[in-house]
Design a protein around this motif. Structure first.
Motif, short mmCIF file in Angstrom:
data_model
loop_
_atom_site.label_atom_id
_atom_site.label_comp_id
_atom_site.label_asym_id
_atom_site.label_seq_id
_atom_site.Cartn_x
_atom_site.Cartn_y
_atom_site.Cartn_z
N VAL A 17 -1.60 17.16 -14.73
CA VAL A 17 -0.14 17.28 -14.77
C VAL A 17 0.27 18.71 -14.44
O VAL A 17 1.23 18.94 -13.70
N PHE A 18 -0.47 19.68 -14.98
CA PHE A 18 -0.19 21.09 -14.71
C PHE A 18 -0.30 21.40 -13.22
O PHE A 18 0.59 22.03 -12.64
N SER A 19 -1.37 20.92 -12.57
CA SER A 19 -1.54 21.22 -11.15
C SER A 19 -0.51 20.47 -10.29
O SER A 19 0.00 21.02 -9.31
N PHE A 20 -0.19 19.22 -10.67
CA PHE A 20 0.86 18.49 -9.93
C PHE A 20 2.20 19.21 -10.07
O PHE A 20 2.97 19.29 -9.11
N THR A 21 2.49 19.74 -11.25
CA THR A 21 3.75 20.45 -11.46
C THR A 21 3.82 21.70 -10.59
O THR A 21 4.86 21.99 -9.99
N ASN A 22 2.70 22.42 -10.47
CA ASN A 22 2.68 23.59 -9.58
C ASN A 22 2.92 23.18 -8.13
O ASN A 22 3.67 23.84 -7.41
N LYS A 23 2.27 22.09 -7.70
CA LYS A 23 2.47 21.61 -6.32
C LYS A 23 3.92 21.20 -6.10
O LYS A 23 4.49 21.46 -5.04
N ILE A 24 4.51 20.52 -7.09
CA ILE A 24 5.90 20.06 -6.97
C ILE A 24 6.84 21.25 -6.83
O ILE A 24 7.75 21.25 -5.99
N ARG A 25 6.62 22.27 -7.63
CA ARG A 25 7.49 23.47 -7.56
C ARG A 25 7.34 24.16 -6.22
O ARG A 25 8.32 24.63 -5.63
N ARG A 26 6.08 24.23 -5.71
CA ARG A 26 5.85 24.87 -4.41
C ARG A 26 6.52 24.08 -3.29
O ARG A 26 7.18 24.65 -2.41
N LEU A 27 6.36 22.75 -3.32
CA LEU A 27 6.96 21.91 -2.27
C LEU A 27 8.49 21.94 -2.35
O LEU A 27 9.16 21.92 -1.32
N SER A 28 9.03 21.99 -3.55
CA SER A 28 10.49 22.02 -3.70
C SER A 28 11.07 23.28 -3.09
O SER A 28 12.09 23.24 -2.39
N GLN A 41 8.54 15.93 2.40
CA GLN A 41 9.36 15.16 1.45
C GLN A 41 8.58 13.95 0.95
O GLN A 41 8.59 13.65 -0.24
N ARG A 42 7.87 13.30 1.86
CA ARG A 42 7.07 12.14 1.47
C ARG A 42 5.94 12.55 0.53
O ARG A 42 5.67 11.89 -0.47
N GLY A 43 5.29 13.66 0.86
CA GLY A 43 4.23 14.16 -0.01
C GLY A 43 4.74 14.51 -1.39
O GLY A 43 4.08 14.23 -2.40
N LEU A 44 5.94 15.09 -1.45
CA LEU A 44 6.55 15.42 -2.74
C LEU A 44 6.81 14.16 -3.55
O LEU A 44 6.50 14.11 -4.75
N ARG A 45 7.33 13.13 -2.90
CA ARG A 45 7.59 11.87 -3.62
C ARG A 45 6.30 11.24 -4.14
O ARG A 45 6.26 10.71 -5.25
N LYS A 46 5.22 11.33 -3.36
CA LYS A 46 3.94 10.78 -3.80
C LYS A 46 3.41 11.54 -5.02
O LYS A 46 2.92 10.93 -5.97
N ILE A 47 3.50 12.86 -4.99
CA ILE A 47 3.01 13.66 -6.11
C ILE A 47 3.87 13.41 -7.35
O ILE A 47 3.36 13.33 -8.47
N LEU A 48 5.18 13.27 -7.15
CA LEU A 48 6.06 12.96 -8.28
C LEU A 48 5.68 11.64 -8.94
O LEU A 48 5.66 11.53 -10.17
N GLY A 49 5.36 10.65 -8.12
CA GLY A 49 4.95 9.35 -8.65
C GLY A 49 3.64 9.43 -9.42
O GLY A 49 3.49 8.83 -10.49
N LYS A 50 2.68 10.19 -8.87
CA LYS A 50 1.40 10.36 -9.55
C LYS A 50 1.60 11.03 -10.90
O LYS A 50 1.02 10.62 -11.91
N ARG A 51 2.42 12.09 -10.91
CA ARG A 51 2.65 12.80 -12.17
C ARG A 51 3.36 11.91 -13.17
O ARG A 51 3.04 11.91 -14.36
N GLN A 52 4.29 11.10 -12.70
CA GLN A 52 5.02 10.19 -13.58
C GLN A 52 4.08 9.17 -14.22
O GLN A 52 4.15 8.90 -15.42
N ARG A 53 3.16 8.62 -13.42
CA ARG A 53 2.19 7.66 -13.96
C ARG A 53 1.26 8.31 -14.97
O ARG A 53 0.94 7.74 -16.02
#
Length: 81
Positions: A17-28, A41-53
């Motif tokens: 979750v920590f690493s996904f959050t860092n990736k999300i902040r970088r992509l944002s 944008q698609r990659g960001l949505r995929k990472i958001l879904g993974k983190r949510q699960r």
């Protein structure tokens, strides 16, 4: 202060979750500059879904550590169904 302690494995839910959050902040921040970068944008949505699960799984397994994690990372709670 490090959110994830040194002993924790890279495969742990907290670390993922920590690493996904860092990736999300970088992509944002990247997408603020490049609004039409649709593949990012698609990659960001995929990472958001993974983190949510992962957060949903962690919520079921250990609610106390889940609360600590979202407070440390400064993210919102998952939607409860």
């Amino acid at each position: 202060m490090s959110v994830i302690s040194q002993e924790e494995k890279k495969g742990s839910v907290e670390f993922q979750v920590f690493s996904f959050t860092n990736k999300i902040r970088r992509l944002s921040s990247h997408l603020e500059l490049h609004k039409k970068d649709y593949s990012s944008q698609r990659g960001l949505r995929k990472i958001l879904g993974k983190r949510q699960r992962l957060l949903a799984y962690f919520f079921k397994k250990n609610r106390v550590r889940y609360k600590e994690l979202i407070n440390q990372l400064n993210i919102r709670e998952i939607k409860k169904r």
